[in-house]
Design a protein around this motif. Structure first.
Motif, PDB file in Angstrom:
ATOM      1  N   ALA A  99     -16.184 -78.529   8.716  1.00  0.00           N
ATOM      2  CA  ALA A  99     -16.120 -77.763   7.469  1.00  0.00           C
ATOM      3  C   ALA A  99     -15.051 -78.328   6.540  1.00  0.00           C
ATOM      4  O   ALA A  99     -15.234 -78.375   5.313  1.00  0.00           O
ATOM      5  CB  ALA A  99     -15.840 -76.290   7.772  1.00  0.00           C
ATOM      6  N   TRP A 100     -13.939 -78.759   7.118  1.00  0.00           N
ATOM      7  CA  TRP A 100     -12.859 -79.355   6.319  1.00  0.00           C
ATOM      8  C   TRP A 100     -13.361 -80.590   5.573  1.00  0.00           C
ATOM      9  O   TRP A 100     -13.043 -80.798   4.391  1.00  0.00           O
ATOM     10  CB  TRP A 100     -11.694 -79.699   7.240  1.00  0.00           C
ATOM     11  N   LEU A 101     -14.167 -81.412   6.216  1.00  0.00           N
ATOM     12  CA  LEU A 101     -14.743 -82.594   5.576  1.00  0.00           C
ATOM     13  C   LEU A 101     -15.817 -82.202   4.566  1.00  0.00           C
ATOM     14  O   LEU A 101     -15.867 -82.740   3.455  1.00  0.00           O
ATOM     15  CB  LEU A 101     -15.327 -83.529   6.638  1.00  0.00           C
ATOM     16  N   LEU A 102     -16.673 -81.272   4.941  1.00  0.00           N
ATOM     17  CA  LEU A 102     -17.763 -80.855   4.059  1.00  0.00           C
ATOM     18  C   LEU A 102     -17.236 -80.254   2.756  1.00  0.00           C
ATOM     19  O   LEU A 102     -17.813 -80.471   1.687  1.00  0.00           O
ATOM     20  CB  LEU A 102     -18.665 -79.851   4.779  1.00  0.00           C
ATOM     21  N   GLN A 103     -16.119 -79.515   2.842  1.00  0.00           N
ATOM     22  CA  GLN A 103     -15.569 -78.898   1.641  1.00  0.00           C
ATOM     23  C   GLN A 103     -14.905 -79.911   0.715  1.00  0.00           C
ATOM     24  O   GLN A 103     -14.564 -79.586  -0.421  1.00  0.00           O
ATOM     25  CB  GLN A 103     -14.590 -77.782   2.015  1.00  0.00           C
ATOM     26  N   GLN A 104     -14.778 -81.151   1.182  1.00  0.00           N
ATOM     27  CA  GLN A 104     -14.326 -82.243   0.314  1.00  0.00           C
ATOM     28  C   GLN A 104     -15.524 -83.041  -0.224  1.00  0.00           C
ATOM     29  O   GLN A 104     -15.350 -84.111  -0.802  1.00  0.00           O
ATOM     30  CB  GLN A 104     -13.397 -83.168   1.095  1.00  0.00           C
ATOM     31  N   ASP A 105     -16.726 -82.502   0.009  1.00  0.00           N
ATOM     32  CA  ASP A 105     -17.980 -83.116  -0.458  1.00  0.00           C
ATOM     33  C   ASP A 105     -18.327 -84.401   0.279  1.00  0.00           C
ATOM     34  O   ASP A 105     -19.107 -85.222  -0.230  1.00  0.00           O
ATOM     35  CB  ASP A 105     -17.946 -83.362  -1.975  1.00  0.00           C
ATOM     36  N   HIS A 106     -17.771 -84.595   1.477  1.00  0.00           N
ATOM     37  CA  HIS A 106     -18.183 -85.722   2.307  1.00  0.00           C
ATOM     38  C   HIS A 106     -19.395 -85.306   3.139  1.00  0.00           C
ATOM     39  O   HIS A 106     -19.557 -84.127   3.477  1.00  0.00           O
ATOM     40  CB  HIS A 106     -17.062 -86.136   3.261  1.00  0.00           C
ATOM     41  N   ALA A 107     -20.222 -86.283   3.487  1.00  0.00           N
ATOM     42  CA  ALA A 107     -21.228 -86.058   4.527  1.00  0.00           C
ATOM     43  C   ALA A 107     -20.570 -86.309   5.878  1.00  0.00           C
ATOM     44  O   ALA A 107     -19.582 -87.043   5.971  1.00  0.00           O
ATOM     45  CB  ALA A 107     -22.419 -86.984   4.335  1.00  0.00           C
ATOM     46  N   VAL A 108     -21.113 -85.709   6.924  1.00  0.00           N
ATOM     47  CA  VAL A 108     -20.583 -85.901   8.274  1.00  0.00           C
ATOM     48  C   VAL A 108     -21.735 -86.235   9.211  1.00  0.00           C
ATOM     49  O   VAL A 108     -22.850 -85.736   9.044  1.00  0.00           O
ATOM     50  CB  VAL A 108     -19.841 -84.649   8.779  1.00  0.00           C
ATOM     51  N   ILE A 109     -21.452 -87.092  10.196  1.00  0.00           N
ATOM     52  CA  ILE A 109     -22.513 -87.473  11.142  1.00  0.00           C
ATOM     53  C   ILE A 109     -21.998 -87.368  12.583  1.00  0.00           C
ATOM     54  O   ILE A 109     -21.911 -88.374  13.288  1.00  0.00           O
ATOM     55  CB  ILE A 109     -23.086 -88.867  10.844  1.00  0.00           C
ATOM     56  N   PRO A 110     -21.658 -86.152  13.025  1.00  0.00           N
ATOM     57  CA  PRO A 110     -21.228 -85.999  14.410  1.00  0.00           C
ATOM     58  C   PRO A 110     -22.390 -86.274  15.362  1.00  0.00           C
ATOM     59  O   PRO A 110     -23.562 -86.152  14.984  1.00  0.00           O
ATOM     60  CB  PRO A 110     -20.811 -84.529  14.481  1.00  0.00           C
ATOM     61  N   SER A 111     -22.052 -86.644  16.585  1.00  0.00           N
ATOM     62  CA  SER A 111     -23.090 -86.840  17.595  1.00  0.00           C
ATOM     63  C   SER A 111     -22.794 -85.954  18.787  1.00  0.00           C
ATOM     64  O   SER A 111     -21.640 -85.588  19.035  1.00  0.00           O
ATOM     65  CB  SER A 111     -23.165 -88.307  18.027  1.00  0.00           C
ATOM     66  N   SER A 112     -23.829 -85.616  19.514  1.00  0.00           N
ATOM     67  CA  SER A 112     -23.654 -84.853  20.745  1.00  0.00           C
ATOM     68  C   SER A 112     -24.900 -85.012  21.599  1.00  0.00           C
ATOM     69  O   SER A 112     -26.007 -85.210  21.089  1.00  0.00           O
ATOM     70  CB  SER A 112     -23.420 -83.368  20.453  1.00  0.00           C
ATOM     71  N   THR A 113     -24.702 -84.914  22.895  1.00  0.00           N
ATOM     72  CA  THR A 113     -25.843 -84.945  23.814  1.00  0.00           C
ATOM     73  C   THR A 113     -26.196 -83.526  24.275  1.00  0.00           C
ATOM     74  O   THR A 113     -27.161 -83.346  25.003  1.00  0.00           O
ATOM     75  CB  THR A 113     -25.511 -85.800  25.049  1.00  0.00           C
ATOM     76  N   ARG A 114     -25.422 -82.543  23.855  1.00  0.00           N
ATOM     77  CA  ARG A 114     -25.642 -81.161  24.284  1.00  0.00           C
ATOM     78  C   ARG A 114     -26.259 -80.340  23.158  1.00  0.00           C
ATOM     79  O   ARG A 114     -25.714 -80.281  22.052  1.00  0.00           O
ATOM     80  CB  ARG A 114     -24.327 -80.531  24.743  1.00  0.00           C
ATOM     81  N   ARG A 115     -27.352 -79.691  23.458  1.00  0.00           N
ATOM     82  CA  ARG A 115     -28.078 -78.933  22.442  1.00  0.00           C
ATOM     83  C   ARG A 115     -27.200 -77.861  21.802  1.00  0.00           C
ATOM     84  O   ARG A 115     -27.243 -77.668  20.586  1.00  0.00           O
ATOM     85  CB  ARG A 115     -29.326 -78.300  23.077  1.00  0.00           C
ATOM     86  N   GLU A 116     -26.372 -77.173  22.622  1.00  0.00           N
ATOM     87  CA  GLU A 116     -25.539 -76.105  22.060  1.00  0.00           C
ATOM     88  C   GLU A 116     -24.509 -76.656  21.080  1.00  0.00           C
ATOM     89  O   GLU A 116     -24.174 -76.015  20.070  1.00  0.00           O
ATOM     90  CB  GLU A 116     -24.858 -75.300  23.169  1.00  0.00           C
TER      91      GLU A 116
END
Length: 268
Positions: free
Chosen positions: A211-228
């Motif tokens: 959220a901290w990144l998004l509120q600066q108008d950046h896109a984010v591309i986190p990755s995860s192998t866990r559905r939750e």
């Protein structure tokens, strides 16, 4: 026409084989529409399989890939992108990035960018951009193409590495940033400030960092192998941090860089 880049994407770095198929499949089921891969990840075929087997229409997806350093020469770039499209099972991608500046400037930036622009003209990619570009590299790219032609600069960006000089320059030029490794391989999640803010919002530390990144108008591309975790990360868009909370997170900056290969440029 390409759809706009969704602010939250699904990163696939380091995910291989069935692991990446399952991650992309789950992501698409959960509502992700921005999928990020690269030639060097060696998973484009698996990403393409997951996309092909999903019920999501192609025109609802934003797919990004990146040209590896060995393919930056004019005679290699477009053929390599065509190979990527074949692996991904698509006629075009929405965004193609130069993954890293050519090590040692072995291939002139103008050569790579002109080839990338030609790929766009041919309809192989809807938009073009760059990754891991310093201010100096961005200045060159702007001089060659104009800032409007650069869809994004994808760089490492998280509370522990805030890249303020680069971010400030990009913002002044109107160039969008995409934050990769936005959780610093989990290191951000252990930050007491982030944990405290998360508890105050009944949120996860990952959601706070995103959220901290998004509120600066950046896109984010986190990755995860866990559905939750995939679902939780996507929900970060609904979390709003106060100016005071954002300032507390900004104070976490300590220049802690995760991605720094021996061929990396001299960072700002």
């Amino acid at each position: 026409m390409s759809i706009p880049m969704p602010a939250i994407g699904l990163g696939t770095f380091r995910l291989q084989g069935q692991t990446v198929i399952d991650s992309v499949r789950s992501g698409l089921e959960l509502g992700y529409r921005h999928i990020d891969t690269a030639q060097i990840y060696a998973n484009e075929a698996e990403v393409g399989l997951a996309i092909a087997e999903s019920s999501v229409a192609r025109d609802q997806l934003f797919i990004t890939t990146k040209i590896w350093t060995e393919n930056l020469a004019a005679e290699k770039l477009i053929p390599s992108l065509e190979d990527s499209l074949a692996r991904l099972r698509v006629e075009h991608v929405d965004l193609t990035l130069i993954h890293w500046p050519s090590p040692g400037e072995a291939v002139p930036l103008a050569e790579s960018l002109m080839a990338l622009q030609e790929a766009k003209r041919r309809g192989l990619t809807r938009q073009i951009g760059v990754s891991n570009f310093t201010i100096a590299h961005l200045q060159q790219a702007i001089a060659l193409l104009g800032a409007d032609e650069i869809a994004t600069n994808q760089v490492e960006l998280h509370p522990l590495l805030q890249n303020r000089k680069l971010a400030g320059f990009a913002r002044a030029q109107g160039i969008h940033l995409t934050a990769y490794m936005p959780l610093a391989y989990g290191k951000v999640l252990a930050e007491p400030v982030v944990q405290r803010i998360a508890a105050a919002h009944d949120a996860t530390p990952a959601q706070v960092a995103l959220a901290w990144l998004l509120q600066q108008d950046h896109a984010v591309i986190p990755s995860s192998t866990r559905r939750e975790n995939l679902a939780s990360n996507l929900a970060a868009a609904r979390l709003h941090l106060s100016a005071a909370e954002r300032a507390e997170i900004a104070a976490c900056d300590r220049g802690e860089r995760m991605a720094n290969p021996d061929f990396a440029p001299r960072w700002d």
